[in-house]
Design an enzyme around this catalytic site. Structure first.
Site, mmCIF file in Angstrom:
data_model
loop_
_atom_site.group_PDB
_atom_site.id
_atom_site.type_symbol
_atom_site.label_atom_id
_atom_site.label_comp_id
_atom_site.label_asym_id
_atom_site.label_seq_id
_atom_site.Cartn_x
_atom_site.Cartn_y
_atom_site.Cartn_z
ATOM 1 N N CYS A 330 0.832 -1.197 0.000
ATOM 2 C CA CYS A 330 0.000 0.000 0.000
ATOM 3 C C CYS A 330 0.872 1.255 0.000
ATOM 4 C CB CYS A 330 -0.864 0.065 1.258
ATOM 5 S SG CYS A 330 -1.794 -1.421 1.591
ATOM 6 N N HIS A 386 1.024 14.179 -6.367
ATOM 7 C CA HIS A 386 0.277 15.417 -6.117
ATOM 8 C C HIS A 386 -1.127 15.397 -6.730
ATOM 9 C CE1 HIS A 386 -0.132 19.262 -4.494
ATOM 10 N NE2 HIS A 386 0.848 19.927 -5.083
ATOM 11 N N ASP A 390 -2.653 16.612 -1.423
ATOM 12 C CA ASP A 390 -2.343 18.049 -1.419
ATOM 13 C C ASP A 390 -1.132 18.298 -0.537
ATOM 14 O OD1 ASP A 390 -4.562 18.526 -2.948
ATOM 15 O OD2 ASP A 390 -5.878 18.831 -1.198
#
Ligand code: CAO
Length: 413
Positions: A330, A386, A390
């Site tokens: 993950c 991105h 954020d």
């Protein structure tokens, strides 16, 4: 099957002409007019086509040989009944194929006219291939004698462009440099792992708009605790390094910030949130970088994680990892803390959306309670995608991580 010697036909009276390219090899099936050789005399470069069809049984010339009319080029296996007597050397036979002049200073041959650049050296076959594929010969690096572009040069050019399209599509190619011109060199093939991981890293670098957020965690207490436990843990054959604590802290941060434990779906429209916490750990091996995955990090204790990590990194170094042990991650951690350096910018391991880089801790003066105190500081580098995360969330994640690592009891509970 019968055999036939294929000879150099009338080449305009030129003798001892140098073979600069052999265009066929043993086993090739050739047809009438298949180009066999490229010859270069003082005046012209010529390609010699075959007069017969069949399978090449034996080559009689190589690059650098000198040939004249009548020299045997190769032995051809021809179908029974098709074989004719070998063409006599002096036979100005009507069947003798015409030789195509390519870069003659005289009138250029028709094939040469198909392709545009006249200031590059290439035979008609090469020019024809370039024309058919729309390749600008000026962009192809020549490796033949006198800067001549060979068929292999075209093949390598196409391969390089395809590889480029598969990764970066349309990016300008790196310049081809003859390093041997500047000193001694040695060519070493890349390992299989390096080639594989290189492709993935390149793709990830190009696909993901990366931001790297730097931070520091005060691990003074954590280190004191680790040193205290180390001897006891080592009795069980396990090494308790800072990495195990970092894995626990990351698991807690992934739980607190689910968007870091996620992947974009292939059309980039949805975020797939994962309800499990499997963490990949980059392991440096002699063959290159591999990333085994430790499953359910949130559910395991420090000791269990330390054991698992040492088993997996040992397996990685002995090339014993299974595909399953490298899947399902993950989030990844790349720890260079055992080596050194102050910070680095790790590349996100797609389809994950973030990766943590860990550098070597060092004692620094930290201003606390109106005085400077020596504290053991751990440098952290968090790279993230991105498109998903954020900047503010990146800063929150690393701050959370630092807090978790600064207060050891957070990790023990
Ligand atoms: N700061 C200071 N010391 C550290 C540290 C840190 N951040 N991290 C580890 N150390 C110390 C360990 O405590 C150990 O010291 P002791 O033997 O005195 O206890 C020593 O450094 C060596 O640690 P290690 O490397 O054996 O163990 P680890 O758990 O830290 O790491 C592994 C395991 C498999 C991740 C590591 O061996 C490895 O391969 N790292 C390289 C990963 C890599 O190449 N990443 C780059 C990817 S991007 O190209």
């Amino acid at each position: 099957m019968a055999t036939k010697n294929i000879i150099v036909p009338d080449i305009g009276g030129a003798t001892d002409v140098v073979v600069i390219e052999v265009l066929v090899k043993v086993g090739d099936a050739i047809k009438v007019d298949t180009s066999l050789l490229t010859l270069e005399s003082d005046k012209a470069t010529m390609e010699v086509p075959s007069s017969d069809e069949g399978i090449v049984k034996e080559m009689k010339v190589k690059v650098g040989d000198k040939v004249s009319q009548g020299s045997t080029i190769l032995v051809l296996e021809v179908a029974e009944g098709k074989a004719t007597a070998p063409m006599p050397v002096n036979n100005k036979a009507a069947e003798a194929p015409a030789v195509v002049s390519v870069t003659s200073n005289a009138a250029p041959a028709p094939v040469a006219e198909i392709s545009s650049p006249v200031d590059v050296h290439a035979g008609p076959v090469v020019r024809k291939i370039a024309h058919e594929f729309g390749i600008d010969l000026k962009k192809v690096a020549p490796t033949g004698p006198k800067q001549r572009i060979l068929k292999d040069d075209i093949v390598n050019y196409v391969k390089a462009r395809l590889a480029q399209a598969a990764t970066g599509g349309g990016l300008p190619a790196a310049p081809t440099v003859d390093f041997a011109k500047f000193g001694a060199i040695e060519t070493q093939p890349l390992s299989r792992i390096k080639k594989l991981s290189g492709k993935n890293l390149h793709r990830n670098w190009l696909l993901v708009p990366h931001v790297t957020q730097f931070g520091e965690a005060d691990i003074t207490e954590l280190e004191a605790f680790r040193v205290e436990q180390k001897a006891m843990v080592e009795k069980q054959g396990v090494k308790l390094t800072p990495l195990v604590f970092i894995m626990k802290a990351v698991a807690a941060a992934l739980d607190a910030f689910p968007q870091f434990n996620a992947s974009l779906d292939t059309n980039g429209e949805n975020l797939i949130l994962k309800k499990y916490i499997h963490i990949g750990v980059a392991v440096d091996t002699s063959e290159g970088l591999v990333v085994p995955v430790v499953r359910d990090v949130d559910k395991k204790g420090l000791l269990e994680l330390a054991k698992e990590l040492s088993v997996l990194s040992e397996k990685a170094r002995n090339k014993q990892l299974t595909a399953n042990e490298m899947q399902g991650g993950c989030f990844s951690i790349s720890s260079l803390g055992g080596i050194g350096g102050t910070a680095f910018t790790p590349i996100v391991n797609v389809p994950e959306v973030a990766i943590l880089g860990v550098s070597k801790s060092s004692i620094k003066p930290v201003y606390k309670d109106e005085q400077f105190m020596p504290r053991l500081m751990l440098p952290l580098s968090l790279s993230y995608d991105h498109r998903v995360i954020d900047g503010a969330d990146g800063a929150r994640f690393i701050t959370y991580l630092s807090t978790m690592l600064s207060e050891t009891r957070n990790l023990l509970l």
